[in-house]
Write a protein that holds these residues in place. Structure first.
Motif, mmCIF file in Angstrom:
data_model
loop_
_atom_site.group_PDB
_atom_site.id
_atom_site.type_symbol
_atom_site.label_atom_id
_atom_site.label_comp_id
_atom_site.label_asym_id
_atom_site.label_seq_id
_atom_site.Cartn_x
_atom_site.Cartn_y
_atom_site.Cartn_z
ATOM 1 N N ASP A 179 0.802 -1.210 0.000
ATOM 2 C CA ASP A 179 0.000 0.000 0.000
ATOM 3 C C ASP A 179 0.841 1.270 0.000
ATOM 4 O OD1 ASP A 179 1.021 -0.461 2.454
ATOM 5 O OD2 ASP A 179 -0.875 -0.304 3.563
ATOM 6 N N THR A 180 2.136 1.181 0.306
ATOM 7 C CA THR A 180 3.014 2.362 0.300
ATOM 8 C C THR A 180 4.178 2.241 -0.678
ATOM 9 O OG1 THR A 180 4.428 1.491 2.057
ATOM 10 C CG2 THR A 180 2.487 2.773 2.722
ATOM 11 N N GLY A 181 4.535 1.007 -1.063
ATOM 12 C CA GLY A 181 5.692 0.801 -1.934
ATOM 13 C C GLY A 181 7.010 0.809 -1.200
ATOM 14 N N LEU A 182 6.970 0.829 0.142
ATOM 15 C CA LEU A 182 8.220 0.805 0.910
ATOM 16 C C LEU A 182 8.772 -0.615 0.938
ATOM 17 C CD1 LEU A 182 7.344 3.102 3.951
ATOM 18 C CD2 LEU A 182 8.785 3.645 1.968
ATOM 19 N N PHE A 183 10.087 -0.732 0.697
ATOM 20 C CA PHE A 183 10.762 -2.030 0.711
ATOM 21 C C PHE A 183 11.818 -2.005 1.819
ATOM 22 C CE2 PHE A 183 14.119 -4.952 -0.971
ATOM 23 C CZ PHE A 183 13.376 -6.121 -0.860
ATOM 24 N N HIS A 184 11.581 -2.809 2.872
ATOM 25 C CA HIS A 184 12.510 -2.909 4.000
ATOM 26 C C HIS A 184 13.361 -4.170 3.806
ATOM 27 C CE1 HIS A 184 9.812 0.020 5.853
ATOM 28 N NE2 HIS A 184 8.801 -0.803 5.540
ATOM 29 N N TYR A 185 14.651 -4.067 4.080
ATOM 30 C CA TYR A 185 15.508 -5.224 3.809
ATOM 31 C C TYR A 185 16.654 -5.284 4.820
ATOM 32 C CZ TYR A 185 18.309 -1.626 1.468
ATOM 33 O OH TYR A 185 19.038 -0.497 1.169
ATOM 34 N N ALA A 186 17.228 -6.488 4.965
ATOM 35 C CA ALA A 186 18.411 -6.734 5.809
ATOM 36 C C ALA A 186 19.240 -7.828 5.155
ATOM 37 C CB ALA A 186 17.994 -7.163 7.219
ATOM 38 N N SER A 187 20.519 -7.835 5.469
ATOM 39 C CA SER A 187 21.447 -8.818 4.883
ATOM 40 C C SER A 187 22.245 -9.499 5.981
ATOM 41 C CB SER A 187 22.399 -8.139 3.893
ATOM 42 O OG SER A 187 23.385 -9.051 3.432
ATOM 43 N N ALA A 188 22.339 -10.821 5.866
ATOM 44 C CA ALA A 188 23.178 -11.600 6.785
ATOM 45 C C ALA A 188 24.407 -12.082 6.017
ATOM 46 C CB ALA A 188 22.397 -12.788 7.347
ATOM 47 N N GLY A 189 25.303 -11.142 5.739
ATOM 48 C CA GLY A 189 26.537 -11.480 5.028
ATOM 49 C C GLY A 189 26.314 -11.847 3.574
ATOM 50 N N GLN B 9 12.135 4.830 -13.875
ATOM 51 C CA GLN B 9 12.051 6.209 -14.339
ATOM 52 C C GLN B 9 13.409 6.742 -14.786
ATOM 53 O OE1 GLN B 9 10.250 8.842 -11.539
ATOM 54 N NE2 GLN B 9 10.263 10.607 -12.890
ATOM 55 N N SER B 10 14.458 6.497 -13.987
ATOM 56 C CA SER B 10 15.793 7.008 -14.319
ATOM 57 C C SER B 10 16.641 6.001 -15.081
ATOM 58 C CB SER B 10 16.530 7.403 -13.037
ATOM 59 O OG SER B 10 16.699 6.268 -12.190
ATOM 60 N N GLU B 11 16.146 4.753 -15.193
ATOM 61 C CA GLU B 11 16.877 3.682 -15.871
ATOM 62 C C GLU B 11 18.283 3.522 -15.293
ATOM 63 O OE1 GLU B 11 16.808 4.299 -20.062
ATOM 64 O OE2 GLU B 11 14.672 3.885 -20.243
ATOM 65 N N THR B 12 18.353 3.478 -13.963
ATOM 66 C CA THR B 12 19.629 3.301 -13.270
ATOM 67 C C THR B 12 19.520 2.135 -12.300
ATOM 68 O OG1 THR B 12 18.970 4.894 -11.567
ATOM 69 C CG2 THR B 12 20.269 5.721 -13.433
ATOM 70 N N ILE B 13 20.681 1.671 -11.857
ATOM 71 C CA ILE B 13 20.747 0.526 -10.940
ATOM 72 C C ILE B 13 21.256 1.015 -9.592
ATOM 73 C CG2 ILE B 13 21.840 -1.706 -10.467
ATOM 74 C CD1 ILE B 13 22.109 -2.092 -13.472
ATOM 75 N N GLU B 14 20.596 0.577 -8.523
ATOM 76 C CA GLU B 14 21.059 0.829 -7.161
ATOM 77 C C GLU B 14 21.301 -0.508 -6.471
ATOM 78 O OE1 GLU B 14 18.278 3.231 -5.062
ATOM 79 O OE2 GLU B 14 18.082 4.721 -6.681
ATOM 80 N N LYS B 15 22.385 -0.575 -5.710
ATOM 81 C CA LYS B 15 22.667 -1.780 -4.934
ATOM 82 C C LYS B 15 22.194 -1.558 -3.501
ATOM 83 C CE LYS B 15 26.614 -3.404 -7.628
ATOM 84 N NZ LYS B 15 28.037 -3.838 -7.594
ATOM 85 N N LEU B 16 21.355 -2.453 -3.037
ATOM 86 C CA LEU B 16 20.741 -2.305 -1.723
ATOM 87 C C LEU B 16 21.596 -3.019 -0.681
ATOM 88 C CD1 LEU B 16 17.018 -2.884 -2.732
ATOM 89 C CD2 LEU B 16 18.354 -0.761 -2.748
ATOM 90 N N HIS B 17 22.545 -2.294 -0.109
ATOM 91 C CA HIS B 17 23.471 -2.859 0.879
ATOM 92 C C HIS B 17 22.887 -2.751 2.284
ATOM 93 C CE1 HIS B 17 26.876 -3.363 -1.864
ATOM 94 N NE2 HIS B 17 26.539 -2.179 -2.387
ATOM 95 N N ALA B 18 23.256 -3.717 3.116
ATOM 96 C CA ALA B 18 22.928 -3.681 4.547
ATOM 97 C C ALA B 18 23.950 -4.546 5.277
ATOM 98 C CB ALA B 18 21.508 -4.191 4.805
ATOM 99 N N SER B 19 24.421 -4.058 6.417
ATOM 100 C CA SER B 19 25.457 -4.793 7.146
ATOM 101 C C SER B 19 24.831 -5.864 8.038
ATOM 102 C CB SER B 19 26.299 -3.837 7.996
ATOM 103 O OG SER B 19 25.492 -3.224 8.981
ATOM 104 N N GLY B 20 25.573 -6.956 8.202
ATOM 105 C CA GLY B 20 25.099 -8.044 9.057
ATOM 106 C C GLY B 20 26.022 -9.243 8.941
#
Length: 550
Positions: A423-433, A443-454
């Motif tokens: 309903d909001t489009g929010l994406f929450h994420y975490a990484s375990a190594g 829209q911008s035709e670009t790539i983002e890497k979704l990093h998270a420490s763990g």
């Protein structure tokens, strides 16, 4: 002619023959002595030369190896100190350290040059020299053939980070080691000459003694043995090599007699054994047949267990029908194992009214154990991932449960866990190594890497993880994957790599997710060119179509 004259003549002839024979025996002894002496001296020279040179060579290699070890320890210590001082900009300490190490001169000089540099420039230019007293190679008075060059990166580890801040270049002197070996060789040559001269003189003196008569006795005894007389007794008072040879031949004749007696006895035993041989063969054949049947049974049981584990693992993955049940999302996934039972998996699940989770995980082992652990991990993620709980908290709860199971076995699990609010489009994420997910911005035709420490799951009793959040817009796409996708090697041992993956995402994000994933699998397979995969490939890809308005 009278009898007295004949007797005198015969006596003279006998005396002449005796003297001639004695003279002939003396000449034979002399020649044999000379030949033996020369042969032994030559053999000693060869043995001592080879042995001595080998020992000196070993000494040289040992000295250089010891120098190498000392140099490695010293340069590692200097690199650690330099990294610490570079991080704190205390370059004067680097200057003082280099000055202290380079101050010795002549044969006592151990370190000829110490140069600490910063990281190389963007165009591959050498790093900047961080102190003024580093001795350049052209300033070193020691010939280059006595140099030992070493280079060590300056790695700083602090605050949970590991940074390469520069490098240390050191030149060590091997002149003392090489000169020590040269002096040893010279001393060896003189010692060998003196020792050979002494040995040669001693051997010549001993070999000048009588040898013909003992040799004749040995020859006669050997002929007797050859004719089958094994009871020959060779009695010589000589206590040299000939005496030992005589004793050896006498012992040999006795051993031969004993051996022939034993052969006769063993022949009778063999004849007795041959009668029971067939029964022994039949018994052994029956035992082998029984063992083979037992092994076959065990093998079938093992294959059945493997098949059961494969089915359990297969049941872990969401079916294609469930992937298409969310109208706000378009989801595609693939799993390619390297064997019957792999070590990675993916999962999607609804955890709230308008909240869905995405998971990709990779265990450090494969096989039946991996299937069991991954099944448990999937269950734990689903049980822990409730609406309102952050992905970091979910990873922490899973780590608490899995730690007691895999930590003492040396295994661990990497995972990337994300939750989207439709309903909001929010994406929450975490990484375990785990490797970061890729976000394609439509829209911008670009790539983002979704990093998270763990940390890896299962390694520590109390794992620390962080949650990150990103806003997704309609048309944005997210790609989750395991290492097996980008670590695939081609015939030149080049991995597929993140650069090729980014290029594929950049040029194919207009495809339907199913077509996108199928094309990605084909592209990676073409890169491998039929080579054997070394790790599983798990891919989870979705497109955010629109926000939920209900």
């Amino acid at each position: 002619m009278s009898e007295s004259v004949k007797s005198a003549k015969n006596s003279g002839t006998a005396e002449h023959s005796r003297k001639t024979g004695a003279k002939s025996n003396s000449e034979v002894r002399f020649r044999l002595s000379i030949k033996f002496s020369l042969a032994i001296i030559l053999l000693l020279i060869v043995i001592m030369t080879i042995g001595g040179w080998m020992l000196i060579g070993m000494q040289e290699r040992s000295l250089i190896a010891e120098k190498e070890r000392s140099a490695d320890k010293l340069i590692e210590f200097v690199a650690a100190i330099s990294a610490y001082n570079i991080e704190r900009f205390t370059y004067f300490i680097i200057h003082e350290t280099a000055e202290m190490l380079q101050k010795s001169e002549g044969l006592e000089a151990d370190v000829l040059s110490v140069i600490v540099r910063g990281n190389p420039g963007a165009e591959g230019t050498p790093g900047k020299k961080l102190h003024l007293n580093g001795r350049e190679p052209g300033e070193i008075p020691v010939p280059e053939k006595y140099w030992l060059r070493k280079t060590e990166p300056c790695v700083y580890e602090g605050g949970g980070e590991r940074k390469v801040l520069g490098s240390v270049e050191m030149i060590f002197s091997l002149e003392l080691a090489y000169r020590t070996v040269a002096n040893t060789r010279l001393a060896f040559v003189f010692t060998m000459l003196i020792l050979i001269a002494f040995i040669a003189g001693t051997l010549i003196w001993f070999l000048m003694r009588l040898v013909v008569q003992p040799l004749r006795i040995l020859t006669t005894s050997a002929e007797e043995i050859a004719r089958g007389n094994f009871e020959v007794e060779i009695r010589l008072d000589a206590r040299d090599e000939i005496g030992f040879l005589a004793q050896a031949i006498s012992n040999m004749s006795h051993e031969l007699k004993r051996s022939f007696d034993e052969i006769a006895s063993q022949k009778e035993e063999i004849q007795g054994y041959s009668k029971n041989l067939q029964s022994m063969v039949d018994q052994r054949t029956a035992e082998l047949h029984s063992a083979n049947e037992e092994l076959t049974t065990i093998s079938q049981q093992f294959l059945a267990e493997v098949e059961m584990a494969r089915r359990v693992q297969k049941s872990m993955f969401p079916d294609e029908e469930s992937l298409g049940m969310v109208p706000e999302l378009s989801i595609a996934a693939r799993y390619i194992p390297i064997g019957t039972i792999g070590g990675s998996f993916y999962d999607t699940a609804r955890i709230g009214r308008s909240t869905y989770s995405f998971l990709v995980a990779d265990l450090s082992v494969h096989g039946v154990f991996a299937a069991l652990v991954n099944t448990l991990a999937k269950t734990l993620f689903r049980a822990s991932g409730h609406h309102g709980i952050t992905p970091a908290e979910t990873c922490r709860r899973v780590n608490d449960e899995l730690h007691t199971l895999v930590a003492d076995l040396g295994h661990f699990l990497t995972a990337y866990y994300g939750v989207i609010e439709l309903d909001t489009g929010l994406f929450h994420y975490a990484s375990a190594g785990h490797r970061a997910a890729y976000l394609w911005r439509a829209q911008s035709e670009t790539i983002e890497k979704l990093h998270a420490s763990g940390v890896y799951i299962g390694v520590r009793e109390e794992g620390k993880y962080e949650s990150q959040t990103v806003q997704l817009e309609p048309g944005d796409r997210v790609l989750l994957f395991t290492n097996g996708l980008i670590d695939v090697l081609n015939e030149n041992d080049e991995p597929y790599g993140e650069a090729r993956l980014s290029e594929y995402v950049q040029t194919h994000s207009d495809l339907h997710p199913d077509d996108f994933v199928s094309g990605l699998v084909k592209t990676v397979s073409a890169h491998a060119a039929g080579a054997q995969l070394e790790d599983d490939q798990s891919i989870l890809y979705f497109e955010f179509l629109r926000q939920r308005t209900e």
